[in-house]
Design a protein around this motif. Structure first.
Motif, PDB file in Angstrom:
ATOM      1  N   VAL A  30      28.761  -5.215  -9.529  1.00  0.00           N
ATOM      2  CA  VAL A  30      28.701  -6.242 -10.570  1.00  0.00           C
ATOM      3  C   VAL A  30      30.092  -6.361 -11.184  1.00  0.00           C
ATOM      4  O   VAL A  30      30.586  -5.404 -11.774  1.00  0.00           O
ATOM      5  N   ASN A  31      30.716  -7.510 -11.028  1.00  0.00           N
ATOM      6  CA  ASN A  31      32.081  -7.722 -11.515  1.00  0.00           C
ATOM      7  C   ASN A  31      33.027  -6.597 -11.106  1.00  0.00           C
ATOM      8  O   ASN A  31      33.796  -6.083 -11.920  1.00  0.00           O
ATOM      9  N   GLY A  32      32.942  -6.178  -9.846  1.00  0.00           N
ATOM     10  CA  GLY A  32      33.852  -5.151  -9.338  1.00  0.00           C
ATOM     11  C   GLY A  32      33.472  -3.726  -9.697  1.00  0.00           C
ATOM     12  O   GLY A  32      34.152  -2.784  -9.309  1.00  0.00           O
ATOM     13  N   GLU A  33      32.379  -3.558 -10.449  1.00  0.00           N
ATOM     14  CA  GLU A  33      31.965  -2.204 -10.861  1.00  0.00           C
ATOM     15  C   GLU A  33      30.738  -1.774 -10.073  1.00  0.00           C
ATOM     16  O   GLU A  33      29.720  -2.472 -10.075  1.00  0.00           O
ATOM     17  N   PRO A  34      30.799  -0.619  -9.393  1.00  0.00           N
ATOM     18  CA  PRO A  34      29.625  -0.153  -8.646  1.00  0.00           C
ATOM     19  C   PRO A  34      28.582   0.497  -9.547  1.00  0.00           C
ATOM     20  O   PRO A  34      28.899   1.384 -10.341  1.00  0.00           O
ATOM     21  N   LEU A  35      27.330   0.024  -9.439  1.00  0.00           N
ATOM     22  CA  LEU A  35      26.217   0.624 -10.167  1.00  0.00           C
ATOM     23  C   LEU A  35      25.207   1.142  -9.149  1.00  0.00           C
ATOM     24  O   LEU A  35      24.992   0.512  -8.117  1.00  0.00           O
ATOM     25  N   THR A  36      24.589   2.279  -9.464  1.00  0.00           N
ATOM     26  CA  THR A  36      23.635   2.891  -8.530  1.00  0.00           C
ATOM     27  C   THR A  36      22.284   2.209  -8.655  1.00  0.00           C
ATOM     28  O   THR A  36      21.660   2.256  -9.713  1.00  0.00           O
ATOM     29  N   LEU A  37      21.827   1.572  -7.570  1.00  0.00           N
ATOM     30  CA  LEU A  37      20.481   0.980  -7.574  1.00  0.00           C
ATOM     31  C   LEU A  37      19.456   2.025  -7.216  1.00  0.00           C
ATOM     32  O   LEU A  37      18.384   2.099  -7.787  1.00  0.00           O
ATOM     33  N   GLU A  38      19.781   2.777  -6.175  1.00  0.00           N
ATOM     34  CA  GLU A  38      18.834   3.780  -5.697  1.00  0.00           C
ATOM     35  C   GLU A  38      19.584   4.825  -4.889  1.00  0.00           C
ATOM     36  O   GLU A  38      20.691   4.586  -4.406  1.00  0.00           O
ATOM     37  N   PHE A  39      18.946   5.977  -4.766  1.00  0.00           N
ATOM     38  CA  PHE A  39      19.378   6.974  -3.800  1.00  0.00           C
ATOM     39  C   PHE A  39      18.295   7.110  -2.741  1.00  0.00           C
ATOM     40  O   PHE A  39      17.102   7.075  -3.064  1.00  0.00           O
ATOM     41  N   ASN A  40      18.708   7.271  -1.511  1.00  0.00           N
ATOM     42  CA  ASN A  40      17.796   7.775  -0.496  1.00  0.00           C
ATOM     43  C   ASN A  40      18.420   9.055   0.020  1.00  0.00           C
ATOM     44  O   ASN A  40      19.634   9.263  -0.122  1.00  0.00           O
ATOM     45  N   VAL A  41      17.603   9.885   0.645  1.00  0.00           N
ATOM     46  CA  VAL A  41      18.114  11.212   1.008  1.00  0.00           C
ATOM     47  C   VAL A  41      18.234  11.339   2.524  1.00  0.00           C
ATOM     48  O   VAL A  41      18.091  12.414   3.083  1.00  0.00           O
ATOM     49  N   ARG A  42      18.529  10.200   3.155  1.00  0.00           N
ATOM     50  CA  ARG A  42      18.576  10.146   4.632  1.00  0.00           C
ATOM     51  C   ARG A  42      19.378   8.914   4.985  1.00  0.00           C
ATOM     52  O   ARG A  42      19.699   8.095   4.120  1.00  0.00           O
ATOM     53  N   PHE A  43      19.678   8.767   6.285  1.00  0.00           N
ATOM     54  CA  PHE A  43      20.382   7.573   6.721  1.00  0.00           C
ATOM     55  C   PHE A  43      19.507   6.338   6.572  1.00  0.00           C
ATOM     56  O   PHE A  43      18.287   6.408   6.703  1.00  0.00           O
ATOM     57  N   GLY A  44      20.130   5.194   6.340  1.00  0.00           N
ATOM     58  CA  GLY A  44      19.423   3.927   6.397  1.00  0.00           C
ATOM     59  C   GLY A  44      19.170   3.557   7.844  1.00  0.00           C
ATOM     60  O   GLY A  44      19.850   4.020   8.751  1.00  0.00           O
ATOM     61  N   ASP A  45      18.170   2.709   8.016  1.00  0.00           N
ATOM     62  CA  ASP A  45      17.838   2.205   9.330  1.00  0.00           C
ATOM     63  C   ASP A  45      17.755   0.686   9.175  1.00  0.00           C
ATOM     64  O   ASP A  45      16.899   0.222   8.424  1.00  0.00           O
ATOM     65  N   PRO A  46      18.635  -0.118   9.696  1.00  0.00           N
ATOM     66  CA  PRO A  46      19.513   0.073  10.853  1.00  0.00           C
ATOM     67  C   PRO A  46      20.955   0.505  10.569  1.00  0.00           C
ATOM     68  O   PRO A  46      21.783   0.480  11.492  1.00  0.00           O
ATOM     69  N   GLU A  47      21.289   0.936   9.350  1.00  0.00           N
ATOM     70  CA  GLU A  47      22.689   1.304   9.103  1.00  0.00           C
ATOM     71  C   GLU A  47      23.165   2.440  10.005  1.00  0.00           C
ATOM     72  O   GLU A  47      24.309   2.456  10.457  1.00  0.00           O
TER      73      GLU A  47
END
Ligand code: AMP
Ligand code: GLY
Length: 421
Positions: free
Chosen positions: A273-290
């Motif tokens: 948001v306006n160049g500032e990173p905010l945490t939406l969520e954490f996951n504790v594993r790789f994303g799929d398909p990332e």
């Protein structure tokens, strides 16, 4: 070394694929794997984690890598460690960063890590009062795991209150909704970053962007992800530095202070948001398909990265990434994400094109095998991955490969990586 990958999706296939090309890996197992992982290693069908740990001991498995969140939140890592096994993934306690949104938000608040303003509560009045103070849209989240459905972006206060009522009454998500998080809506662009962590040190992978909506132009329902690419030019050095200093470092330090050091993959869902990173969520594993597009960018042997991650040695690792780009296009089955589809035979054209042979591959996910033939059986069937010196080149190659894969009801987005082009 002998390695086992726990899980059955495209994520686990892609981890197994790089391990199968890794000289240090002798024997490779998947539990349970899918219809295609059997060509990379051996599929094992053991459901009970204690039995699986015994299998790992008996078969001299040197490293187990756990892909999905369910076994992690159920404590598979604790069970393996109690038997003296080397396993890459967070403990049950640390997995609460994904397993409980209330735990995660309270953790972020306690350690001053940037995120959306929120309340967490099991009281309807508290939730309603906070909703009244927020502009619309309002975000309502069920506390527990809800297979990606537990987040409601409500367009009015009434809709937000309805979502809260249905969650707290247990009607919407059962026990997973008995507590809720209500939070302000963040308006920006979304990114995924992945940190490989060993409890005290970490390695941040190139930033990726997922495409959650089913249809082109980000329309249609949410899915597990219809395609991804990395690295994304939407991240500059300044954002990387902010994510490291404000989010990853304090998270690792905070989890250590909580007595639950974080080992494994920390998946940071960010809103910029306006160049500032905010945490939406954490996951504790790789994303799929990332995961399917990050694994091919890794130049360091995957066995070394995950082994050092699992044995607190990341500070001794000099990790190297390819300077190419990777684009992954998910091919889904006809009725995804609404319901399951009839199995359909997958036919891949024989490759005559050099560019396809050299710079693309398939990561298989929802497939089964019978008599040497592959069938599309899952929602997300496979991912066509293209590599290239530019995002455009990688994307064009991925789509060339998509054109060579056929099954009844094949469904894909045609605009993966559009935000970068
Ligand atoms: P989560 O499971 O918490 O990541 O939420 C799923 C999706 O909902 C995210 O990927 C975002 O697209 C969206 N979302 C969640 N929280 C917010 C928020 N506070 N503001 C805007 N969008 C959000
Ligand atoms: N691609 C998003 C996820 O794995 O949750």
């Amino acid at each position: 070394m002998n390695v086992m990958v726990v899980g059955s999706g495209g994520r686990e296939y892609s981890i197994g694929r790089v391990l199968s090309q890794d000289e240090a890996v002798e024997k490779l197992y998947f539990c349970p794997g899918n219809g295609a992982t059997g060509t990379l290693g051996e599929n094992i069908a053991i459901k009970d984690y204690n039995e699986l740990a015994d299998f790992a001991s008996e078969n001299a498995i040197d490293l187990t890598i756990v892909g999905p969140e369910a076994p992690l939140t159920e404590g598979i890592v604790d069970i393996f460690k109690a038997k003296g096994l080397t396993v890459f993934g967070p403990s049950k306690e640390a997995a609460q960063l994904e397993g409980s949104k209330v735990y995660m938000k309270n953790f972020l608040a306690k350690y001053g890590i940037p995120t959306a303003r929120y309340v967490e509560t099991d009281h309807i009045d508290t939730a309603f009062k906070f909703i009244e103070t927020l502009p619309v849209p309002v975000v309502v989240k069920a506390d527990g795991l809800c297979a990606g459905k537990g987040v409601i972006i409500a367009q009015s206060h009434d809709e937000a209150k309805k979502a809260v009522s249905e969650m707290l009454s247990g009607k919407a998500f059962g026990d997973a909704g008995k507590k809720v998080v209500v939070e302000e809506f963040l308006d920006g662009y979304e990114l995924s970053m992945f940190a490989i962590c060993d409890g005290k040190d970490y390695i941040l992978l190139p930033a990726a962007q997922d495409h959650k909506r089913l249809l082109d132009n980000d329309e249609g329902p949410n899915t597990g992800g219809m395609g991804a690419y990395a690295p994304t030019p939407l991240v500059n050095d300044e954002i990387y530095e902010k994510v490291k200093a404000r989010i990853v470092r304090p998270t690792l330090d905070g989890m250590q202070a909580e007595g639950a050091p974080f080992e494994g993959v920390l998946f940071i869902g960010l809103m910029i948001v306006n160049g500032e990173p905010l945490t939406l969520e954490f996951n504790v594993r790789f994303g799929d398909p990332e995961c399917e597009i990050l694994m091919p960018l890794l130049k360091t042997p995957a066995s070394e990265l995950f082994y050092k991650g699992a044995t607190k040695q990341l500070d001794t690792l000099n990790v190297e990434f390819s300077n190419q780009y990777a684009v992954g296009v998910v091919m889904a089955s006809r009725d995804y994400p609404y319901k399951s589809s009839e199995p359909a035979e997958i036919v891949v054209d024989e490759t005559v094109h050099d560019e396809i042979a050299k710079y693309t591959h398939i990561s298989y996910a929802g497939v089964s095998e019978e008599d040497g033939k592959l069938y599309a059986t899952g929602g997300r069937v496979l991912v066509c991955v293209g590599l290239g010196d530019t995002i455009r080149e990688a994307r064009d190659r991925a789509y060339m490969l998509c054109g060579q894969v056929h099954y009844a009801g094949k469904k894909l987005r045609t605009d993966i990586a559009y935000q970068a082009l």
